[in-house]
Write a protein that holds these residues in place. Structure first.
Motif, PDB file in Angstrom:
ATOM      1  N   ASP A 454      28.539  37.404  59.852  1.00  0.00           N
ATOM      2  CA  ASP A 454      27.141  37.733  59.574  1.00  0.00           C
ATOM      3  C   ASP A 454      26.224  36.826  60.392  1.00  0.00           C
ATOM      4  O   ASP A 454      26.249  35.601  60.236  1.00  0.00           O
ATOM      5  CB  ASP A 454      26.863  37.579  58.075  1.00  0.00           C
ATOM      6  CG  ASP A 454      25.485  38.076  57.689  1.00  0.00           C
ATOM      7  OD1 ASP A 454      24.487  37.468  58.113  1.00  0.00           O
ATOM      8  OD2 ASP A 454      25.404  39.069  56.945  1.00  0.00           O
ATOM      9  N   TYR A 456      22.927  35.894  60.627  1.00  0.00           N
ATOM     10  CA  TYR A 456      22.019  34.895  60.068  1.00  0.00           C
ATOM     11  C   TYR A 456      22.732  33.961  59.095  1.00  0.00           C
ATOM     12  O   TYR A 456      22.442  32.758  59.056  1.00  0.00           O
ATOM     13  CB  TYR A 456      20.830  35.582  59.395  1.00  0.00           C
ATOM     14  CG  TYR A 456      19.864  36.185  60.391  1.00  0.00           C
ATOM     15  CD1 TYR A 456      18.878  35.419  60.996  1.00  0.00           C
ATOM     16  CD2 TYR A 456      19.956  37.523  60.752  1.00  0.00           C
ATOM     17  CE1 TYR A 456      17.998  35.964  61.928  1.00  0.00           C
ATOM     18  CE2 TYR A 456      19.082  38.082  61.684  1.00  0.00           C
ATOM     19  CZ  TYR A 456      18.100  37.299  62.269  1.00  0.00           C
ATOM     20  OH  TYR A 456      17.242  37.836  63.189  1.00  0.00           O
ATOM     21  N   ALA A 457      23.685  34.478  58.346  1.00  0.00           N
ATOM     22  CA  ALA A 457      24.406  33.639  57.392  1.00  0.00           C
ATOM     23  C   ALA A 457      25.260  32.598  58.086  1.00  0.00           C
ATOM     24  O   ALA A 457      25.559  31.539  57.509  1.00  0.00           O
ATOM     25  CB  ALA A 457      25.280  34.508  56.484  1.00  0.00           C
ATOM     26  N   ARG A 527      26.984  42.244  62.115  1.00  0.00           N
ATOM     27  CA  ARG A 527      26.525  42.313  60.731  1.00  0.00           C
ATOM     28  C   ARG A 527      25.288  41.433  60.518  1.00  0.00           C
ATOM     29  O   ARG A 527      25.216  40.306  60.991  1.00  0.00           O
ATOM     30  CB  ARG A 527      27.638  41.845  59.807  1.00  0.00           C
ATOM     31  CG  ARG A 527      27.360  42.016  58.332  1.00  0.00           C
ATOM     32  CD  ARG A 527      28.586  41.628  57.533  1.00  0.00           C
ATOM     33  NE  ARG A 527      28.371  41.810  56.112  1.00  0.00           N
ATOM     34  CZ  ARG A 527      29.268  41.529  55.175  1.00  0.00           C
ATOM     35  NH1 ARG A 527      30.460  41.044  55.538  1.00  0.00           N
ATOM     36  NH2 ARG A 527      29.000  41.720  53.905  1.00  0.00           N
ATOM     37  N   GLY A 528      24.312  41.968  59.818  1.00  0.00           N
ATOM     38  CA  GLY A 528      23.114  41.217  59.479  1.00  0.00           C
ATOM     39  C   GLY A 528      22.052  41.205  60.554  1.00  0.00           C
ATOM     40  O   GLY A 528      20.909  40.800  60.294  1.00  0.00           O
ATOM     41  N   ARG A 530      19.118  42.401  62.993  1.00  0.00           N
ATOM     42  CA  ARG A 530      18.016  43.334  62.741  1.00  0.00           C
ATOM     43  C   ARG A 530      16.924  43.149  63.791  1.00  0.00           C
ATOM     44  O   ARG A 530      16.989  42.233  64.607  1.00  0.00           O
ATOM     45  CB  ARG A 530      17.439  43.098  61.343  1.00  0.00           C
ATOM     46  CG  ARG A 530      16.979  41.668  61.092  1.00  0.00           C
ATOM     47  CD  ARG A 530      16.509  41.483  59.652  1.00  0.00           C
ATOM     48  NE  ARG A 530      16.023  40.135  59.391  1.00  0.00           N
ATOM     49  CZ  ARG A 530      16.770  39.136  58.950  1.00  0.00           C
ATOM     50  NH1 ARG A 530      18.061  39.351  58.726  1.00  0.00           N
ATOM     51  NH2 ARG A 530      16.248  37.949  58.717  1.00  0.00           N
TER      52      ARG A 530
END
Length: 682
Positions: A454, A456-457, A527-528, A530
């Protein structure tokens, strides 16, 4: 494992390349446009004076760089369908890699001659001679063209520069063809070698010495002298190849890991307690359940290496009550406590449990090896970065400010990734030789790691906090140095981005940036990810991409030479199942767990080279086309005292800070800026 290709003599291919495989290295060397590489004027698309020409060029690039989800065995992971000339390595890179290959192959040939089978050593000697001749040829060409490479060149290229260009082209073509041949010849020779009865076994008495004998001309890694040191074993969680698995225990230990207070105190002393360690945030766990089918616990049988085992162990580590270094507490060699007894760290004088504990540590190291190679390394540096590279090639014009900045951070990436995935994940190549799982499970493991990452995570501050390893009471060299380098990169990204984006509206109006973000999220399957709405967010995005391609890859790649290369300390499989009882084992039982000599040679060869090639340090912004001019020329960025100068000065300051830290701790050198390549090019 980019882990796995090194300049034309790929280890996996040498050890298992099909006899009828097509040549892998047959691409021409790229050279610059006569107009001069790096001479673009960075411009946002909304300010472009020739929007039609810019759109046409992007259309051409989108035809040239095409996505696929079936590239080199990595099914379901978006990658580039093919390479372009511009994605080739430079001659400088080849010089480094050929030199490393020469040293390692020479070492193996001499070691086999001295200690194993002189006939095999004699068979390898012609390959050593070929490499030596190849190295001499390349060194001579470099000497001839050095004045061209090191001095300013006028455009169009003057006659000496043009002659140097032709000479480089011819030499690299020779390099590619010869390395193809060496790859096939080495594979044939090693197949003959391991058809000799007993040659591939370690024995049960002199096994470790037999492995050390593989080091004839290159030094035995220092870890060989601390092979069974419990503190070194614990240190691997915070300063080894895979500092990405340790997590703080919150609330209670997992139900399937039955560590109780009595067991905890038997290791950490009666002055401490399990409940205190948990409540004070001093208890940590590694859990390899994420390996899934790649840790089946049952034996896998492979033609070249025989039976191999890997499990999904769990292990507890603690910081002592008064502070200090992380210490191992207990290991469970699988997920089910009904099948796997808990191994508690024995006292130094407990001879009855000593070798059982060493066997349990080997089980955990093997799982960590598999997690490192497929998850932390291949899946979550190489394959993730490729998504940003391909999207940048396709959606940002060459004169887009972000393309100018990021392209040097993608230097060599697509080339390395294409052959890394082939060499690791094709049948009977590196993955089959070194890792325990059946190939399908190894491939699936890498794919899961890539697609579950992910964006940003996984930024360091958030990732450390989520794992609960952000507290300074845990000595964690990787964390401390990674955050330092992150901050330096963030400051550089901030200065660079704000030079071109004066307000958030500039970000939202950048339609190439919108298409780039959409493609990364939707086609690249990051993933994540945007769309980007503000300058602050764009700075964070750029920082993460640069950090991932440079520092994060360095942190998981270069420790391989010091630790993973030495098979008795780290291996991708065991040759015997996990122990079922903590007591009653001998050194011979532990040695029987070590993989075959073939696996050992593959491991030594591969990781010695991968951990030795540092090409273009962080802050080096040059093009990949002869004569390798500066890629960033905007005087607002590259002018005296500007952002680029400040970035390089900050890197020097960070180097001094890390060196100072290393004078007060056991040295951790993998994030020294001078040793971090700008890109994932090895």
């Amino acid at each position: 494992m980019a882990s796995a290709l090194v300049a034309g003599v790929p280890v996996a291919a040498t050890l298992g390349s099909p006899a009828n495989a097509a040549p892998l290295f047959n691409l021409p060397l790229p050279f610059g446009d006569p107009a001069g590489p790096g001479s673009v004027n960075p411009l946002l698309p909304q300010h472009e004076v020739d929007p039609a020409g810019r759109a046409s060029e992007l259309g051409r690039l989108q035809s040239k760089y095409v996505w696929t989800e079936d590239a080199n065995f990595v099914h379901g992971v978006p990658m580039a369908a093919s390479l372009s000339i511009e994605d080739n390595p430079t001659l400088e890179w080849f010089v480094l890699v050929i030199d490393e290959h020469y040293q390692v192959i020479s070492n193996i040939a001499l070691a086999l001659t001295r200690h194993f089978d002189h006939l095999i050593g004699d068979m390898l000697q012609p390959l050593v001679d070929q490499l030596f001749g190849l190295k001499a040829t390349v060194d001579n060409v470099v000497r001839i063209v050095a004045p061209v490479l090191e001095s300013p060149v006028a455009y169009p290229l003057d006659p000496p520069a043009r002659a140097g260009e032709y000479l480089l082209t011819e030499t690299v073509q020779t390099v590619l063809r010869t390395l193809d041949q060496i790859r096939d010849d080495l594979f044939t020779t090693l197949r003959k070698m391991f058809s000799s009865p007993g040659l591939g076994n370690f024995g049960t008495v002199d096994g470790v010495e037999r492995y050390r004998n593989l080091y004839a001309t290159i030094p035995v890694p220092e870890i060989a002298d601390r092979l069974h040191d419990d503190m070194v074993f614990a240190r691997m969680r915070v300063a080894g190849p895979n500092p990405m698995a340790l997590r703080q225990v919150r609330g209670a230990v997992p139900a399937n890991f039955p560590l109780d207070n009595k067991g905890y105190q038997s290791v950490m002393g009666s002055g401490d307690s399990l409940s205190a360690a948990i409540s004070q945030g001093r208890l940590y766990l590694v859990d390899y359940a994420v390996l899934g089918s790649a840790a089946s616990e049952s034996a896998t049988y492979k033609l070249l290496t025989g039976p191999g085992y890997n499990t999904a162990p769990m292990a507890a580590f603690a910081v002592p009550i008064g502070g200090g270094e992380l210490e191992p507490v207990a290991i469970q060699c699988g997920q089910d406590p009904a099948k796997h007894v808990l191994f508690l760290r024995p006292d130094a004088g407990d001879a009855d449990r000593y070798w059982g504990w060493q066997m349990a540590k080997t089980v955990l190291q093997t799982a960590d090896f598999n997690h490192h190679e497929m998850h932390s390394h291949l899946g979550r540096t190489h394959l993730v970065t490729e998504a940003f590279c391909v999207a940048t090639r396709r959606q940002l014009a060459a004169n887009h400010p972000l393309s100018v900045l990021l392209t040097p951070h993608f230097e060599g990436l697509l080339y390395i990734n294409k052959f890394a995935t082939y060499l690791i994940l094709a049948p009977e190549l590196t993955g089959d030789l070194i890792l325990a799982p059946v190939l399908e499970d190894t491939i699936a493991s890498a794919g899961r790691a890539r697609l579950s990452w992910d964006f940003y995570a996984e930024m360091p501050h958030r990732e450390f906090a989520e794992r609960g390893v952000d507290d300074a009471h845990l000595p964690f060299p990787y964390r401390d140095d990674a955050l330092l380098i992150w901050d330096v990169i963030h400051e550089w990204a901030d200065s660079y981005v704000r030079t071109y984006y004066g307000a958030d509206g500039d970000v939202r109006d950048d339609f190439e940036l919108v298409a780039w973000a959409d493609e990364i999220a939707q086609v690249g399957k990051v993933r994540g990810f945007r769309r980007i709405d503000s300058v602050d967010q764009l700075v964070e995005v750029v920082t993460m991409i640069v950090f991932l391609a440079s520092a994060q890859h360095a942190a998981v790649n270069f420790p391989q030479k010091d630790f993973i290369e030495y098979m008795p300390f780290y291996s991708g499989m065991t040759a015997a199942p996990a122990p079922s009882d903590p007591a009653g084992h001998t050194e011979s039982d532990w040695i029987r767990m070590l993989p075959s000599l073939l696996t050992s040679i593959a491991q030594l060869y591969l990781f010695d080279v991968l951990g030795s090639v540092h090409y273009r340090p962080l802050g080096d912004y040059r093009t990949n086309t002869f004569p390798f001019a500066n890629a960033i020329n905007d005087p607002r960025i590259a002018g005296p005292g500007g952002p680029l100068d400040r970035f390089r000065a900050a890197l020097r300051d960070a180097e001094a800070t890390i060196n100072d830290r290393n004078s007060q701790r056991e040295p951790y050198t993998y994030l020294l800026p001078s040793t971090i390549p700008t890109s994932t090019n090895i």
